[in-house]
Structure formats: C-alpha cells, structure tokens
Enzyme design. Structure first.
Site, PDB file in Angstrom:
ATOM      1  N   TYR A  41      64.435  14.318  12.146  1.00 23.43           N
ATOM      2  CA  TYR A  41      63.822  13.140  12.769  1.00 23.43           C
ATOM      3  C   TYR A  41      62.951  12.426  11.748  1.00 23.43           C
ATOM      4  CZ  TYR A  41      60.769  10.318  15.729  1.00 23.43           C
ATOM      5  OH  TYR A  41      60.063   9.268  16.269  1.00 23.43           O
ATOM      6  N   ASP A  56      49.283   4.903  12.775  1.00 23.58           N
ATOM      7  CA  ASP A  56      50.452   4.444  13.534  1.00 23.58           C
ATOM      8  C   ASP A  56      50.040   3.352  14.524  1.00 23.58           C
ATOM      9  OD1 ASP A  56      52.950   4.183  14.622  1.00 23.58           O
ATOM     10  OD2 ASP A  56      52.918   6.074  15.719  1.00 23.58           O
ATOM     11  N   ASP A  83      62.916   6.761  14.101  1.00 24.90           N
ATOM     12  CA  ASP A  83      62.017   5.913  14.875  1.00 24.90           C
ATOM     13  C   ASP A  83      62.258   4.456  14.462  1.00 24.90           C
ATOM     14  OD1 ASP A  83      59.868   4.739  16.190  1.00 24.90           O
ATOM     15  OD2 ASP A  83      58.367   6.111  15.381  1.00 24.90           O
ATOM     16  N   ASP A  85      60.368   2.013  16.348  1.00 25.06           N
ATOM     17  CA  ASP A  85      59.246   1.352  17.034  1.00 25.06           C
ATOM     18  C   ASP A  85      59.754   0.419  18.140  1.00 25.06           C
ATOM     19  OD1 ASP A  85      57.397   2.746  15.608  1.00 25.06           O
ATOM     20  OD2 ASP A  85      56.901   1.152  14.226  1.00 25.06           O
ATOM     21  N   HIS A 110      65.474   5.263  18.024  1.00 23.88           N
ATOM     22  CA  HIS A 110      64.870   4.980  19.323  1.00 23.88           C
ATOM     23  C   HIS A 110      63.999   3.737  19.218  1.00 23.88           C
ATOM     24  CE1 HIS A 110      60.743   6.529  18.599  1.00 23.88           C
ATOM     25  NE2 HIS A 110      61.281   7.594  18.036  1.00 23.88           N
ATOM     26  N   GLU A 112      61.277   1.311  21.694  1.00 27.23           N
ATOM     27  CA  GLU A 112      60.348   1.549  22.794  1.00 27.23           C
ATOM     28  C   GLU A 112      59.941   0.242  23.459  1.00 27.23           C
ATOM     29  OE1 GLU A 112      56.205   1.979  20.306  1.00 27.23           O
ATOM     30  OE2 GLU A 112      57.879   3.315  19.833  1.00 27.23           O
ATOM     31  N   CYS A 120      50.678   4.679  18.300  1.00 27.58           N
ATOM     32  CA  CYS A 120      51.167   6.023  18.602  1.00 27.58           C
ATOM     33  C   CYS A 120      51.151   6.254  20.106  1.00 27.58           C
ATOM     34  CB  CYS A 120      50.291   7.055  17.895  1.00 27.58           C
ATOM     35  SG  CYS A 120      50.610   8.764  18.397  1.00 27.58           S
ATOM     36  N   ARG A 155      62.934   4.606  24.569  1.00 27.58           N
ATOM     37  CA  ARG A 155      61.651   5.223  24.924  1.00 27.58           C
ATOM     38  C   ARG A 155      60.851   4.291  25.825  1.00 27.58           C
ATOM     39  NH1 ARG A 155      56.995   6.522  20.355  1.00 27.58           N
ATOM     40  NH2 ARG A 155      55.278   5.530  21.497  1.00 27.58           N
ATOM     41  N   GLU A 185      57.639   8.927  27.034  1.00 20.47           N
ATOM     42  CA  GLU A 185      56.539   9.325  26.164  1.00 20.47           C
ATOM     43  C   GLU A 185      55.340   9.858  26.942  1.00 20.47           C
ATOM     44  OE1 GLU A 185      55.486  10.616  23.676  1.00 20.47           O
ATOM     45  OE2 GLU A 185      55.229   9.098  22.098  1.00 20.47           O
ATOM     46  N   ASN A 207      58.988  14.812  23.315  1.00 22.67           N
ATOM     47  CA  ASN A 207      58.203  14.604  22.110  1.00 22.67           C
ATOM     48  C   ASN A 207      57.115  15.678  22.041  1.00 22.67           C
ATOM     49  OD1 ASN A 207      57.273  13.421  19.784  1.00 22.67           O
ATOM     50  ND2 ASN A 207      56.243  11.721  20.794  1.00 22.67           N
TER      51      ASN A 207
END
Length: 293
Positions: A41, A56, A83, A85, A110, A112, A120, A155, A185, A207
């Site tokens: 990942y 983050d 990731d 974002d 992913h 989100e 984060c 996500r 999440e 996660n």
C-alpha cells in the site's frame, strides 16, 4: 507474467483477506514484498511527510504521488494499492488520476469523499462533499479505466461527519456507481462494523491505524468480520521514526552507535534488500561474456 491488476483481481475473488502494509518509498516497499505480503500500500500520509515534509492535510499532489508510485512499481512484482486522496480535484481530475495511476503500474487506487483541503481520516475537523458529487467522481473513475482489472476502491469519511445512516447510504450509492471495494474510514465500534457488513454488498477494506480512532483488531478477526482487505499505512513509518530518534539520541549523547549494532543490518545485507547480489552477478556475467582480445 501476470499483470499486477489481474493478480489483485484474482486475490479479491479468492478466499482470505488481503494484507497490505504501507510503504512510503522503494526500500519499505521491497521489505514488505520480501516478507511475503501479497500487496503493498502506497500511503498518502507517508508520501506527504517524507517527500513534502508536511502533515497529511492535502499537501501531496498527483505529481508527487505518481513519482513515488512509478519508483515503487519498478521495484516490486506484487500489486501496488495507492492512495489518491480526493482524486486531486473534480471529475475531470479524477479521470486523469486514474489514467496516470494505470500508466504508473498501480493495481488499485482509492479516492475519498472528503472536501478539499482533505486531512488524515483519523484527525478531527473533516468534511465531506455532497453524495451526488462523489457519485459523479466515481463514474468518471470507472470510465477512465483502460484496464478492466484495475481496482477502484472508494472511501467515505462520512461516519465522523454525518453519522452511520449517511455512511450506509453513501456506500450503497458508491457501489451502484461502480466501486469495486468500499473503505469506511475510522470505524469505531463492532456494531457499526457489523451493520456496514450487513447492508453493503461489496468487499470492504479496513484501515489499521495505530493510535487512531478504530479498534486495532487482529487480521484473523477482521477476516471473520467480513473484511476482504486491510492496510497498515503507518506501521513502518511510525516505527522508523521511533528508532531513528533513538539512534540520533545515541549519537548526540555518546558520539557512537556501537551500542546499537545488534539492531542494525550490515551494509551488505542492507543493499541485498534491493538486489545487490543479483546485480553484481549480472555485471559479472556481462564482463565475462564479451569478446577476448
């Protein structure tokens, strides 16, 4: 050789849970692969901290994530899950993001539903975009794929913002829009986990964040609860920081690291992680196979 996208699709359809520890550079990715994990990942938080020197909070850009992804996919053979974002903008940006991640050799990404600037998922103060806007992004992501095996993970951060009912509604809508895997999440309770599993008919990602908001459930228990994938985005990074601080303290206080040698690899073993023996053998083969004068 099986494409990484196809390999990951195959894992999604096989029994068992996919465990993907988080890497932030080629070395950590190679360590994960050598330990026998089926996937790596690429952490956005880790990229932000190690490449940009920022927390983050949306600082890492598409370009910076792509640079890391390309370097890592050239180093490992197992699938890379990355990731992405918020997709770095609206639907058109998401379309480009998927295309660029595919070209970089990434097997899955992913996106989100946080509003920008994102943060984060285990920090407070998040917000999410309207459900309809995220559905549009997912449709764009699906249309962008040129490889049918490329895995789209979606996500939602709605749990901390608008509650479980809205989270479930978003999961259902995101599944209908074309998500392959759903990532809720910062799940906090077993009852929330069980309801998501009961009402959402797609593979789920967990996660695992040390000192975060979710319970640190062991992988076998996560599998029993119905999760298909678990990422450990910060485990290596947080541990490295602890050890690095210890080493630096030792140098500052004693002017030597002699007391820490048992915790350190030799230089040769360190280089062997990234292929020293194979590369030296290749170089030697070339040197002995040429014409003789």
């Amino acid at each position: 050789m099986t494409k990484p996208t196809t390999a990951l699709r195959h894992l999604l359809h096989q029994p068992g849970i996919i465990v993907a520890p988080g890497a932030y550079d080629c070395l950590t990715a190679k360590l994960i692969e050598r330990e026998g994990f089926p996937a790596v990942y690429l952490t956005g938080a880790g990229t932000s901290v190690t490449r940009v020197g920022k927390p983050d909070l949306g600082f890492a850009t598409l370009t910076e994530m792509l640079d890391s992804a390309r370097a890592i996919t050239s180093t490992i053979d197992v699938p890379l899950i990355a990731d992405a974002d918020t997709g770095y903008g609206g639907a058109l940006n998401v379309y480009r993001t998927v295309r660029e991640y595919e070209k970089a050799g990434v097997a899955a990404l992913h996106i989100e539903d946080q509003s920008f600037p994102k943060r984060c998922g285990h920090l407070d103060g998040k917000d999410v975009i309207p459900l309809g806007d995220m559905v549009t992004k997912i449709r764009a992501a699906c249309e962008a794929r040129t490889d049918a095996d490329f895995v789209l993970i979606v996500r939602t951060d709605a749990l901390a913002v608008s509650g479980l009912d809205d989270t479930i509604a978003r999961c259902v809508a995101y599944a209908e829009a074309g998500a392959d895997v759903l990532f809720v999440e910062a799940l906090r309770t077993l009852s929330d986990i069980e309801r998501v599993r009961r009402e959402v008919d797609l593979p789920l990602l967990y996660n695992f964040v040390e000192h975060g908001k979710s319970p640190l459930l062991p992988v076998p228990e996560l599998a029993t609860l119905g999760f298909k994938m678990v990422i450990f985005p910060g485990s290596i990074m947080l541990s490295v920081c602890t050890l690095a601080q210890r080493v630096l303290h030792e140098i500052r206080q004693h002017g030597t690291t002699a007391a820490l040698l048992e915790d350190m690899l030799s230089v040769r073993d360190f280089f062997d992680i990234v292929g020293l023996q194979d590369l030296l053998a290749l170089d030697a083969k070339w040197a002995t196979s040429g014409p003789k004068n």
